[in-house]
Design a protein around this motif. Structure first.
Motif, PDB file in Angstrom:
ATOM      1  N   PRO A 256      -6.097  -2.642  10.160  1.00  0.00           N
ATOM      2  CA  PRO A 256      -6.058  -1.639   9.589  1.00  0.00           C
ATOM      3  C   PRO A 256      -4.976  -1.093   9.521  1.00  0.00           C
ATOM      4  CG  PRO A 256      -7.392  -1.354  11.856  1.00  0.00           C
ATOM      5  CD  PRO A 256      -6.608  -2.493  12.079  1.00  0.00           C
ATOM      6  N   ASP A 257      -4.337  -1.178  10.449  1.00  0.00           N
ATOM      7  CA  ASP A 257      -2.799  -0.179   9.635  1.00  0.00           C
ATOM      8  C   ASP A 257      -2.257  -0.991   8.758  1.00  0.00           C
ATOM      9  OD1 ASP A 257      -3.956   1.802  11.294  1.00  0.00           O
ATOM     10  OD2 ASP A 257      -2.080   0.818  12.735  1.00  0.00           O
ATOM     11  N   ALA A 258      -2.319  -2.295   8.733  1.00  0.00           N
ATOM     12  CA  ALA A 258      -1.518  -3.250   7.380  1.00  0.00           C
ATOM     13  C   ALA A 258      -1.138  -2.321   6.203  1.00  0.00           C
ATOM     14  CB  ALA A 258      -1.872  -4.415   8.016  1.00  0.00           C
ATOM     15  N   ALA A 259      -3.638  -2.434   5.603  1.00  0.00           N
ATOM     16  CA  ALA A 259      -2.601  -1.499   4.390  1.00  0.00           C
ATOM     17  C   ALA A 259      -2.404  -0.664   4.343  1.00  0.00           C
ATOM     18  CB  ALA A 259      -4.214  -1.617   3.862  1.00  0.00           C
ATOM     19  N   GLY A 260      -2.204   0.143   5.211  1.00  0.00           N
ATOM     20  CA  GLY A 260      -1.541   1.826   5.290  1.00  0.00           C
ATOM     21  C   GLY A 260       0.428   1.481   4.728  1.00  0.00           C
ATOM     22  N   ILE A 261       0.829   0.587   5.731  1.00  0.00           N
ATOM     23  CA  ILE A 261       2.170   0.072   6.149  1.00  0.00           C
ATOM     24  C   ILE A 261       2.503  -0.332   4.511  1.00  0.00           C
ATOM     25  CG2 ILE A 261       3.375  -1.362   6.736  1.00  0.00           C
ATOM     26  CD1 ILE A 261       1.818  -1.482   9.352  1.00  0.00           C
ATOM     27  N   ALA A 262       2.122  -1.186   3.723  1.00  0.00           N
ATOM     28  CA  ALA A 262       2.130  -2.056   3.043  1.00  0.00           C
ATOM     29  C   ALA A 262       2.038  -0.662   1.539  1.00  0.00           C
ATOM     30  CB  ALA A 262       0.873  -2.903   1.966  1.00  0.00           C
ATOM     31  N   THR A 263       1.106   0.295   1.921  1.00  0.00           N
ATOM     32  CA  THR A 263       1.151   1.689   0.686  1.00  0.00           C
ATOM     33  C   THR A 263       2.231   2.287   0.866  1.00  0.00           C
ATOM     34  OG1 THR A 263      -1.597   1.657   0.777  1.00  0.00           O
ATOM     35  CG2 THR A 263      -0.738   3.414   0.199  1.00  0.00           C
ATOM     36  N   ASN A 264       2.760   2.637   2.117  1.00  0.00           N
ATOM     37  CA  ASN A 264       3.993   3.694   2.020  1.00  0.00           C
ATOM     38  C   ASN A 264       4.891   2.572   1.623  1.00  0.00           C
ATOM     39  OD1 ASN A 264       2.399   5.473   3.684  1.00  0.00           O
ATOM     40  ND2 ASN A 264       3.010   4.360   5.475  1.00  0.00           N
ATOM     41  N   LYS A 265       5.039   1.269   1.777  1.00  0.00           N
ATOM     42  CA  LYS A 265       6.422   0.593   1.724  1.00  0.00           C
ATOM     43  C   LYS A 265       6.376  -0.121  -0.015  1.00  0.00           C
ATOM     44  CE  LYS A 265       8.737  -1.846   4.622  1.00  0.00           C
ATOM     45  NZ  LYS A 265       9.582  -1.569   5.041  1.00  0.00           N
ATOM     46  N   LEU A 266       5.010   0.781  -0.758  1.00  0.00           N
ATOM     47  CA  LEU A 266       4.945   0.708  -2.302  1.00  0.00           C
ATOM     48  C   LEU A 266       5.884   1.989  -2.724  1.00  0.00           C
ATOM     49  CD1 LEU A 266       1.886  -1.651  -2.524  1.00  0.00           C
ATOM     50  CD2 LEU A 266       3.448  -2.317  -2.868  1.00  0.00           C
TER      51      LEU A 266
END
Length: 478
Positions: A256-266
């Motif tokens: 579930p944290d992957a989406a948040g990680i990707a959002t932060n990278k973006l």
């Protein structure tokens, strides 16, 4: 976003491999010329074999070996200097070189990483979904990035490595199986599939197209290649993560944290830039022209020139970017040399002589039996090669010629060998350009890598021959 490391090209001369390379060429050169074969064809074959051994053993970088081969070819009078350098004027060469330049825009603008992170944000809630998001990012990028090493190693690998570390999966802590080993395996294996799906997705694919045309007059266009590969390719992309999930299951099943990680990278990357917009426009422009340009007599290489010109005009790329694209210039040297050698081996009758000689060995087989035996030998002989390009250069023309001589449909034979020339990289940790990058991260033991690779080799062969075979029957390929 991970910064690219500067290429390291400081390899010195390795004397023992160099001596072996030279001796191999000299021994073949002085063997009596077989009956029915021109002496120049035999001498060129000696140079060709020595060059392939050099590409495999690497006493010098591939470009340097290629220059050495050019010098010997001209110095011995095997070919004139004009013929020796003829490969550099071939449009197939320039298609792949210019595609390298265009792919630089994906990395420079950050568009490639942005696309991957967008997929991770959308589909990355489960580990399996996360792996698919990485695969389909690669699929989208593959038509315009001809270096599968750059695509996998320069874009996909840094993202997987970053995600693995974020989830606490590192080999130094003994936690590589939490998620990292699985994602790295999928990322590498999926890259081989996307490389097989488009003419411009792997550097040596255009070489295959040229060899197929020279040996039997088969025309493998960008569109015909993509249409033939799309169904078995998509099936392979769907199956492969499931197979790896069963053979080497990740300990973390939910992400579930992957989406948040990707959002932060973006967010770190900032808003969509003007240069990225131009890159998207050029991507769709060249894709459109590669598919439909033939209707307006626009050649594939002309399309690549148009795309690169637009990138210059919009200042997405400048001439400094082109000068620094070492992979493209390196490819120009060794690719031109191989193409010249392969072309003149065919013109001087070497390939025809070999196919006639081999035809007697398969004369008692039906074409289907001969086809299956030859395709399996071609696939699994990759265990002896550390380069897809070396393997293709050494064996594609010969195996293709024998298949056709045995009665196999030329287009079916050309395409199957072409697809397997990418897929056979699944077998070892040294058999494809990106393999050392992924294996070197330390997440996957050698034994596990070879075991998974062998199982996937069976899956690929079954998928592409059965699903692909049915699809190719529908298309009228055989």
């Amino acid at each position: 976003m991970a910064k690219e490391k500067a290429p390291q090209n400081k390899q010195g001369l390795r004397m023992i491999p160099f001596i072996i390379m030279v001796l191999a060429g000299v021994v073949i050169w002085f063997i009596p010329v077989p009956a029915g074969l021109d002496v120049k064809a035999w001498h060129l074959f000696a140079i060709f074999v020595a060059t392939i051994i050099g590409f495999i053993s690497k006493p010098l970088p591939m470009g340097a070996i290629a220059v050495f081969a050019l010098a010997v070819t001209a110095l011995t009078g095997t070919l004139s200097i004009e013929d020796t350098l003829s490969g550099f004027g071939n449009k197939t060469i320039w298609l792949i070189v210019i595609a390298f330049f265009i792919s630089r825009g994906f990395i420079k603008t950050g568009l490639g990483a942005r696309i991957a992170y967008l997929f991770v944000r959308m589909f990355g809630k489960k580990t399996l979904g996360l792996s698919y998001s990485l695969l389909f990012s690669d699929l989208i990028l593959s038509p315009a990035i001809p270096s599968n090493t750059a695509r996998a190693g320069g874009i996909i690998f840094p993202i997987i490595h970053s995600l693995s570390e974020t989830f606490g999966s590192t080999p130094r802590n003994g936690t590589e199986r939490k998620i990292g080993a699985f994602l790295l395996n999928v990322g590498f294996q999926g890259n081989l599939i996307t490389s097989a799906m488009f003419l411009t997705a792997m550097a040596a694919n255009p070489l295959i197209a040229k060899l197929a045309h020279d040996v039997a007059g088969v025309n493998l266009t960008w569109t015909s290649w993509a249409v033939a590969a799309i169904v078995p390719g998509l099936v392979s992309l769907i199956i492969t993560p499931f197979v790896i999930y069963k053979l080497n299951p990740p300990e973390i099943k939910e992400t579930p944290d992957a989406a948040g990680i990707a959002t932060n990278k973006l967010k770190e990357m900032g808003p969509f830039k003007r240069s990225e917009l131009f890159m998207v426009i050029v991507f769709f422009l060249v894709l459109f022209l590669w598919i439909f340009g033939s209707n307006a007599n626009i050649d594939a290489t002309t399309t690549a020139l148009i795309g690169l010109s637009v990138l210059f005009l919009t200042q997405v790329l400048d001439w400094g970017d082109i000068k620094k694209e070492q992979g493209a210039w390196d490819t120009l040297i060794w690719f031109s040399t191989l193409l010249m050698l392969a072309t003149f081996l065919n013109k001087l009758g070497m390939v025809g002589w070999f196919s006639v000689m081999m035809e007697s060995f398969v004369s008692g087989f039906s074409w289907i039996s001969a086809f299956l035996v030859l395709i399996l030998v071609y696939f699994y002989s990759h265990y002896f090669f550390a380069s897809a390009t070396a393997h293709i250069s050494a064996m594609y023309s010969a195996f293709f010629a024998v298949m056709v001589a045995a009665g196999a449909p030329p287009l079916l034979s050309a395409l199957t060998l072409a697809f397997f020339s990418n897929l056979f990289g699944c077998t070892t940790h040294y058999g494809a350009g990106a393999a050392p990058v992924f294996f070197g991260a330390g997440y996957i033991p050698e034994g596990k890598w070879w075991f998974i690779g062998f199982i996937l080799s069976i899956v690929h062969i079954a998928t592409w021959l059965v699903v692909g075979g049915l699809w190719w029957k529908v298309l009228g390929i055989w």
